[in-house]
Design an enzyme around this catalytic site. Structure first.
Site, PDB file in Angstrom:
ATOM      1  N   ALA A 212       0.855  -1.202   0.000  1.00 25.35           N
ATOM      2  CA  ALA A 212       0.000   0.000   0.000  1.00 25.35           C
ATOM      3  C   ALA A 212       0.883   1.241   0.000  1.00 25.35           C
ATOM      4  O   ALA A 212       2.110   1.137  -0.042  1.00 25.35           O
ATOM      5  CB  ALA A 212      -0.894  -0.015   1.230  1.00 25.35           C
ATOM      6  N   ASN A 213       0.278   2.403   0.023  1.00 24.65           N
ATOM      7  CA  ASN A 213       1.053   3.640   0.178  1.00 24.65           C
ATOM      8  C   ASN A 213       0.289   4.588   1.096  1.00 24.65           C
ATOM      9  O   ASN A 213      -0.812   4.269   1.545  1.00 24.65           O
ATOM     10  CB  ASN A 213       1.381   4.264  -1.184  1.00 24.65           C
ATOM     11  CG  ASN A 213       0.140   4.647  -1.940  1.00 24.65           C
ATOM     12  OD1 ASN A 213      -0.629   5.496  -1.512  1.00 24.65           O
ATOM     13  ND2 ASN A 213      -0.089   3.993  -3.078  1.00 24.65           N
ATOM     14  N   ARG A 214       0.872   5.733   1.347  1.00 24.00           N
ATOM     15  CA  ARG A 214       0.326   6.609   2.395  1.00 24.00           C
ATOM     16  C   ARG A 214      -0.763   7.566   1.913  1.00 24.00           C
ATOM     17  O   ARG A 214      -1.192   8.442   2.652  1.00 24.00           O
ATOM     18  CB  ARG A 214       1.458   7.438   3.019  1.00 24.00           C
ATOM     19  CG  ARG A 214       2.520   6.617   3.707  1.00 24.00           C
ATOM     20  CD  ARG A 214       3.557   7.526   4.347  1.00 24.00           C
ATOM     21  NE  ARG A 214       4.740   6.797   4.740  1.00 24.00           N
ATOM     22  CZ  ARG A 214       4.835   6.073   5.860  1.00 24.00           C
ATOM     23  NH1 ARG A 214       3.809   6.013   6.676  1.00 24.00           N
ATOM     24  NH2 ARG A 214       5.944   5.438   6.141  1.00 24.00           N
TER      25      ARG A 214
END
Ligand code: CTP
Length: 417
Positions: A212-214
């Site tokens: 995932a990413n932020r």
């Protein structure tokens, strides 16, 4: 108190007329939401409304004390000052009596006087029992008001006072506030379909783990909200579960592949496409079907590139569509973003230095440089994400106005958002 997400309501003067129906209690929430969104709310109550809610409530929640009478206040002509200074007049709830008086041009109290003494746009939100709402006299009055340019937020169907079920329930506070934003937004995007992607994609490693990413999705949602406020029909393709701006259609997706499928389908007949999502650049070649157990040793996860959704949209862009990308950078902001603009065949790119404090991922604020073809360049210093959305869509408007003849100046163009 202004909300952290500034909207088209900031500093706008809303005269909120509350007339005498049980739904007057819901106007309390409408008032609170308008004030939270930065509007200046001047409440006006009819005598009937005071049977349902107290003045103190609206005086406390509004931006100034409630006014109820033509005669009792310090101002000898309150209706003209209210009508002349309003950016919009909102009547919620609007009873059959107020609709009838307004349609007939009858000034019986402060609210109906104010409605006649204004050139500001007016929004009425009828609420009454089903039999009353469906009565030909009421329907004729509503039709008359519509024909004169009055905006009508239709009542909903549902449970009414006394337990009856039917049409006539006041529209939701979300719908009413969205209508105010739309009216104040001036319908600049009326008739346009805007597709916005938001959030970070999640690429499965196994049954429980993802890459995932932020990205929070907040910038994409702010663009969707601003496009709605300008009268566009909006589809949000999203990986996150934030409150959906009222009126947006939503496609929930998780992976880059799902986002690509949705974006390609929706972009085919969109006027404006904004790719605000943070798409994973790599995904596991194969996701394990079950959970990878730790006693099996450190797993080797082989990655492959994901499709570049935006580049695909750029390659198949219909004539006249404005395609906007984002660039998350940590160095050489302008050069890297401009390279992406060219490579992905975009009309605009919104570049942010995600390493700077308060910028980009997970923040409520952003600071961006917007680049276009030629030398188009504009900087938005640190601001809430709605302000950034306003700047982006202002430039989209400009490009649309210039579409067929858009000829970037050889000189640096500095636009003030
Ligand atoms: N994007 C996309 N599909 C991808 C990767 C990115 O559609 N697989 C889009 C993003 O939504 C954004 C733009 O491309 O609008 C730029 O994304 P960014 O992450 O800044 O750049 P990348 O193209 O991924 O390049 P790099 O990571 O090397 O900077």
């Amino acid at each position: 108190m202004a909300s952290s997400d500034a909207s088209g309501l900031v500093g706008r003067r809303v005269v909120l007329g509350i007339s005498g129906g049980i739904a007057a209690y819901k106007a309390i929430e409408v008032c609170r939401r308008l004030v939270d969104a930065g509007a200046h709310v001047a409440p006006v109550m009819t005598a009937g409304a005071e049977h349902f809610v107290g003045r103190t409530t609206f005086s406390a929640l509004g931006s100034e004390p409630v006014q109820t009478s033509l005669w009792d206040g310090p101002n000898p002509i309150p209706h003209t000052s209210l009508g002349q200074t309003a950016d919009v007049i909102l009547v919620a709830p609007a009873t059959a009596r107020v609709l009838a008086a307004y349609a007939a041009g009858l000034s019986t109290d402060l609210l109906t006087n104010t409605l006649l003494a204004t050139r500001a746009p007016v929004i009425v939100c009828p609420a009454m029992h089903t039999e009353m709402w469906e009565h030909p006299a009421v329907q004729a009055n509503v039709a008359t008001l519509r024909a004169r340019g009055v905006h009508v937020v239709e009542p909903e169907s549902g449970r009414l006072a006394g337990g009856d079920v039917g049409a006539g329930r006041l529209a939701s506070p979300e719908a009413i506030v969205a209508a105010v934003e739309r009216v104040l937004g001036g319908g600049r995007f009326a008739g346009l379909h805007v597709v916005v992607s938001a959030g970070g994609t999640r690429e499965p490693i196994d049954a429980v783990r993802v890459i995932a990413n932020r990205s929070s999705g907040k910038q994409g949602y702010a663009i969707a909200a601003e496009a709605l406020a300008r009268g566009a029909s909006v589809t949000l393709v999203t990986t996150v579960d934030l409150p959906v701006p009222h009126g947006a259609a939503v496609r929930s997706v998780e992976t880059a592949a799902q986002m690509q499928e949705a974006m390609q389908e929706l972009a085919a007949d969109a006027d404006v496409v904004v790719m605000a999502a943070a798409v994973a650049d790599f995904r596991p070649v194969r996701a394990a079907t079950g959970k990878i157990k730790k006693d099996g040793g450190v797993p080797e996860i082989v990655l492959e590139p994901t499709p570049d959704i935006l580049a695909g949209l750029g390659a198949t862009k219909p004539v006249g569509q404005i395609l906007v990308g984002f660039a998350a950078e940590t160095s050489d902001l302008v050069a890297n973003a401009r390279a992406k603009l060219e490579r992905k065949r975009l009309d605009l790119i919104v570049a942010n230095d995600v390493a700077a404090p308060g910028v980009g991922f997970q923040h409520d604020t952003n600071a961006v440089t917007i680049l276009g073809r030629g030398a188009l360049q504009c900087t938005v210093p640190l601001a809430d994400k709605r302000t950034v959305a306003v700047a982006v869509l202002d430039i989209v408007s400009q490009l649309r106005a210039e579409t067929s003849t858009f000829d970037p100046s050889p000189h640096h163009r500095s636009l003030t958002p």
